[in-house]
Design an enzyme around this catalytic site. Structure first.
Site, PDB file in Angstrom:
ATOM      1  N   GLN A   1      -0.103 -19.457 -18.415  1.00  0.00           N
ATOM      2  CA  GLN A   1       0.864 -18.887 -17.477  1.00  0.00           C
ATOM      3  C   GLN A   1       0.937 -19.710 -16.191  1.00  0.00           C
ATOM      4  O   GLN A   1       1.766 -19.435 -15.331  1.00  0.00           O
ATOM      5  CB  GLN A   1       0.449 -17.452 -17.120  1.00  0.00           C
ATOM      6  CG  GLN A   1       0.413 -16.512 -18.311  1.00  0.00           C
ATOM      7  CD  GLN A   1      -0.101 -15.122 -17.974  1.00  0.00           C
ATOM      8  OE1 GLN A   1      -0.953 -14.606 -18.678  1.00  0.00           O
ATOM      9  NE2 GLN A   1       0.409 -14.486 -16.940  1.00  0.00           N
TER      10      GLN A   1
ATOM     11  N   ARG B   1      -1.005  -7.041 -16.778  1.00  0.00           N
ATOM     12  CA  ARG B   1       0.326  -6.628 -16.289  1.00  0.00           C
ATOM     13  C   ARG B   1       0.194  -5.845 -14.983  1.00  0.00           C
ATOM     14  O   ARG B   1       0.675  -4.710 -14.857  1.00  0.00           O
ATOM     15  CB  ARG B   1       1.033  -5.799 -17.360  1.00  0.00           C
ATOM     16  CG  ARG B   1       2.553  -5.918 -17.243  1.00  0.00           C
ATOM     17  CD  ARG B   1       3.280  -5.441 -18.458  1.00  0.00           C
ATOM     18  NE  ARG B   1       4.711  -5.606 -18.232  1.00  0.00           N
ATOM     19  CZ  ARG B   1       5.643  -5.435 -19.139  1.00  0.00           C
ATOM     20  NH1 ARG B   1       5.316  -5.086 -20.352  1.00  0.00           N
ATOM     21  NH2 ARG B   1       6.910  -5.599 -18.870  1.00  0.00           N
ATOM     22  N   CYS B   2      -0.468  -6.482 -14.032  1.00  0.00           N
ATOM     23  CA  CYS B   2      -0.880  -5.758 -12.830  1.00  0.00           C
ATOM     24  C   CYS B   2      -1.182  -6.776 -11.746  1.00  0.00           C
ATOM     25  O   CYS B   2      -1.719  -7.831 -12.034  1.00  0.00           O
ATOM     26  CB  CYS B   2      -2.129  -4.960 -13.192  1.00  0.00           C
ATOM     27  SG  CYS B   2      -3.248  -4.586 -11.860  1.00  0.00           S
TER      28      CYS B   2
ATOM     29  N   GLU C   1       5.600  -5.494 -13.745  1.00  0.00           N
ATOM     30  CA  GLU C   1       4.408  -4.728 -14.073  1.00  0.00           C
ATOM     31  C   GLU C   1       4.456  -3.292 -13.581  1.00  0.00           C
ATOM     32  O   GLU C   1       3.561  -2.507 -13.895  1.00  0.00           O
ATOM     33  CB  GLU C   1       3.189  -5.426 -13.477  1.00  0.00           C
ATOM     34  CG  GLU C   1       3.216  -5.397 -11.963  1.00  0.00           C
ATOM     35  CD  GLU C   1       2.344  -6.454 -11.329  1.00  0.00           C
ATOM     36  OE1 GLU C   1       2.152  -7.500 -11.930  1.00  0.00           O
ATOM     37  OE2 GLU C   1       1.873  -6.204 -10.219  1.00  0.00           O
TER      38      GLU C   1
END
Ligand code: CDP
Length: 788
Positions: free
Chosen positions: A222, A372-373, A742
């Site tokens: 990523q 996802r945070c 998110e």
């Protein structure tokens, strides 16, 4: 908001179909495992069955006899090049391959290099490793007890398993406010270890070209630029200089934070390629991915919330024990070992707060990634939203009314929280009211009363969360010293078509579409005429990558700023073409016109052509710009979710009957993509609320290491999401946009947990830890006399 541009141009606010989807739908995406290079070799990894054990001996002889096996690589081999340990993103150290001992079950022990993947796997199966088991520490509380076996014996001066202590806020004021409060509630909350479980597992192909001394690595990362720099810093001593390293991050099948860290497999593949001069592919399988890659959460929290009799909140105190496994490999900005957990005052106007976190080593895989945070925000939101419900129930107030009373008010923005964050904008009352109206809140409460009379268990749960995304202002945010800005470089070709490259990397979020829409909005060039590229460090400008919903707040802003630089130059060229002064021109998306003479105009395409064919004397040719954007603040998206559950008192099953999600991410670039992000995010919030957990038995055996035990919700378990939004623009973002990727994962678990507790509050149930399995509910119902 009505879009400013036509459907043909497709700027902000248009639900453009995703440009990337035709290739994905046709199976024509290029993921790392799709890349085939001539002469490629394959790696497979031998993993430890023990959670803590000395390595007595590694016998490779049988593996080397397998046809196609070329080598068995051990920690001793890497130690010759000082590559057996590597730094983590939190400046701790982590083994690539062990020399003395293993620290968790499924840890890499050796790697087999072969001419085919099958030969590598056959070889790995017959590498014989002799272990001498050591005492295992699984519980972080026990890890910190005096006399606990010290795990990190590699650190000479380390005498315990304590990693760090971190605290934030005004301890004295908080203690005082809690001591003086009319009402307090206190709760232990465990947020379990979970895994992102993206569809595509991790992997890479390392190719060291010995002729040109150049290393190219295709990898599922990523953050390609940061990885390149880390590789250069770690392997500089073996001759890998940064300009000779190219990281290519092709299509990625979901990242969710799990593809930020560097895993040992990447380093082994690079080392193997440098030594052999051949391309080396390593792709982990599903069980390796679940058992050995970075985990998320694993926070043991004790929270206390204080209020006045009338329901006004006064103070929040939180103590947390963070289980980091055997190394702190959290993906956090370096100043914040507990990430942004101190956004835990949430949407409420609290006057005092104090939070402290201690990190502990245990015999588990390393990590602490943001699933996802935005760096521990899910943990923060879950805590404050559970505590808000506890307090409302304790005060016998309706949880919605209680929230409305304590929310930060719209006129208080920009709002400085008790823990020092400056929230940019918000209208929490508006979002909750919209959610209540959509779901028919008052009617549901009446239904609940009726059902309780009949002995039926129905619960309504609210989560009114505040997020914090877009790291970050570089004065506060860096990873391993690299400042967290991001970038866009745009070049317009003579015929008015364009290419734009970014320092971020989409993993399914649709950046090829939405970045093009931002540029279309700013320049009036149709989004379909703008090619967006990310993920190749040889071509893209430097950026810190995509995680923590930072792409829109940071790289999206860079896109707007680069486009505005181009527009400034375009104005000069238009003035030259129209033979007027720059001040006499006005802009509307796609063209400059002479003020008062709208017929006299030049389109952005005319101007682009002139930039190469007829630009003013003394001006450089071409039409391009680059922007490295350092945001002045984070953005604070928010939302209110309401969930209705029915409990089956016979089986303990939780049925999510309705779920309304109202999100606010400021101005929206692509409404359809935002809705898709919220749908996916909600399902990833349902997952840990009801299903997902990776736990360990006392010997450190992983439970939840395959999809047989690690339950992912499918379409069958997923309810119908009812979504909507409000729009409160960010005042400091050039487009008024905030991140959204998110939000739903962060906000959803608390709504579900609150609904389940609400259904059982009258029985005396005060809390249940996620995942809320039928067994846990059934046990509670039995304890409270509902079921036998
Ligand atoms: O960093 P990441 O891409 O995961 O998160 P994001 O910035 O929240 O964006 C996720 C997707 O939603 C991207 O395609 C964004 O462009 C889109 N989005 C949008 O259309 N409008 C917003 N206000 C925020 C995000």
């Amino acid at each position: 908001m009505e879009p400013r541009t036509s459907a043909e141009v497709g700027g902000m606010g248009h639900s453009l179909k995703r440009k990337e989807d035709p290739r994905f739908i046709r199976g024509k995406g290029t993921y790392v495992d799709d890349v085939q290079l001539p002469g490629m070799l394959y790696l497979d990894i031998v993993r430890s069955p023990h959670a803590h054990a000395k390595i007595v001996k590694i016998d490779s002889s049988k593996a080397l006899a397998v046809p196609g096996v070329l080598a068995v690589i051990t920690g001793q081999d890497l130690a010759k090049y000082n590559l057996h340990w590597m730094p983590t993103l939190m400046s701790d150290t982590q083994m690539v391959l062990p020399v003395e001992k293993v620290m968790y079950q499924a840890q890499e022990v050796a790697a087999v290099l072969a001419t085919s993947r099958y030969a590598a796997a056959d070889g790995a199966a017959v590498v014989e490793v002799e272990y001498d088991p050591l005492p295992v520490v699984v519980d972080p509380h026990k890890a910190l007890e005096p006399g606990a076996p010290v795990l990190r014996t590699d650190k000479k001066d380390k005498k315990d398993n304590h990693i760090w202590h971190w605290e934030w806020g005004d301890r004295a004021a908080t203690d005082r406010a809690i001591a003086e409060a009319d009402v307090t509630v206190k709760q232990d909350i465990y947020i379990p270890r979970i895994h992102v479980a993206s569809i595509e597992t991790c992997g890479c192909i390392a190719h060291f070209d010995k002729v040109n001394d150049k290393l190219t690595v295709w990898m599922t990362t990523q953050a390609p630029h940061a990885i390149r720099t880390v590789f250069a810093l770690v392997a500089g001593h073996v001759g890998l200089a940064e300009h000779k390293i190219r990281i290519i991050s092709p299509d990625i099948g979901g990242g969710f934070g799990g593809k930020v860290p560097v895993y040992p497999g990447y380093v082994i593949a690079v080392a193997a390629s440098v030594l052999t001069g051949k391309p080396v592919k390593w792709i982990e399988d599903r069980m390796e991915n679940l058992q050995a890659d970075s985990f998320a959460r694993d926070y043991h929290i004790t929270a206390e919330l204080a209020a006045k009799k009338d329901g006004t909140l006064t103070a929040l105190r939180i103590k947390t024990l963070a289980d980091h496994g055997y190394a702190d490999a959290a993906a956090n900005p370096s100043k914040f070992p507990a990430g942004l957990f101190h956004v835990c005052t949430g949407s409420y106007d609290l006057k005092a707060a104090h939070v402290e976190v201690d990190g502990a080593y245990t015999n588990k895989p390393p990590g602490g990634i943001a699933y996802r945070c935005s760096f521990r925000v899910t943990e923060a939101v879950h805590t404050i939203e559970r505590m808000a419900d506890l307090m409302a129930h304790q005060l016998a107030m309706d949880p919605a009314e209680f929230r409305m009373k304590n929310f930060v008010k719209p006129e208080q923005f920009p709002y400085k929280s008790a823990l020092g964050w400056e929230y940019d904008s918000g209208n929490y009352h508006g979002a909750l009211q919209k959610a209540m109206d959509t779901i028919g809140y008052a009617e549901l409460r009446r239904e609940q009363v009726d059902k309780r009379r009949r002995g039926e268990l129905m619960g309504i749960g609210i989560s009114s969360f505040t997020e914090i995304v877009g790291a970050g202002p570089s004065k506060h945010f860096d990873i391993l010293g690299l400042k967290m800005f991001d970038s866009c470089e745009m070049r317009i070709h003579p015929t008015g078509k364009a290419i734009a490259r970014f320092g971020t990397k989409s993993q399914g979020q649709g950046h090829e579409t939405t970045y093009a829409q931002i540029l279309a909005e700013e320049l009036g060039i149709p989004a379909k005429d703008i090619q967006v590229e990310e993920g190749d460090t040889d071509t893209a400008p430097y950026g810190l990558g995509t995680y923590a919903s930072r792409s829109t707040p940071v790289a999206g802003a860079a896109a707007a700023m680069a486009a505005r630089k181009i527009r400034d130059k375009a104005r000069k060229i238009a003035a030259h073409l129209l033979e007027v002064a720059e001040e006499d021109l006005e802009w509307e998306p796609g063209k400059f016109s002479v003020k008062g003479a709208p017929g006299k105009s030049k389109t952005i395409q005319d101007i682009a052509f002139a930039a190469y064919t007829n630009h003013p004397q003394g001006m450089e040719a071409g039409l391009e710009a680059v922007s490295y954007y350092d945001p002045p603040n984070l953005t604070y998206p928010f939302g209110s979710y309401i969930c209705v559950v029915d409990l089956d008192s016979g089986t303990g099953e939780v049925k999510v009957r309705r779920f309304v999600a109202i999100d606010d991410c400021g101005n929206i670039i692509n409404p359809m993509i935002v809705q898709g992000q919220v749908h996916g995010g909600l399902t990833m919030g349902l997952a840990p609320a009801l299903y997902e957990e990776i736990s360990y038995d006392e010997s450190g055996n992983v439970q939840g290491g395959s999809f047989i035990d690690y339950l992912l919700p499918t379409a069958v378990e997923t309810p119908k999401w009812e979504t909507g939004h409000t729009v409160t623009p960010s005042p400091h973002h050039p487009l008024g946009a905030k991140g959204v990727g998110e939000s739903a994962t962060v906000g959803a678990p608390a709504a579900i947990a609150n609904a389940v507790v609400d259904a059982m509050w009258h029985l005396g149930v005060r809390h249940v830890d996620i995942p809320i399995t039928p067994a846990k509910v059934w046990k509670l119902l039995r304890e409270h006399g509902v079921t036998e």
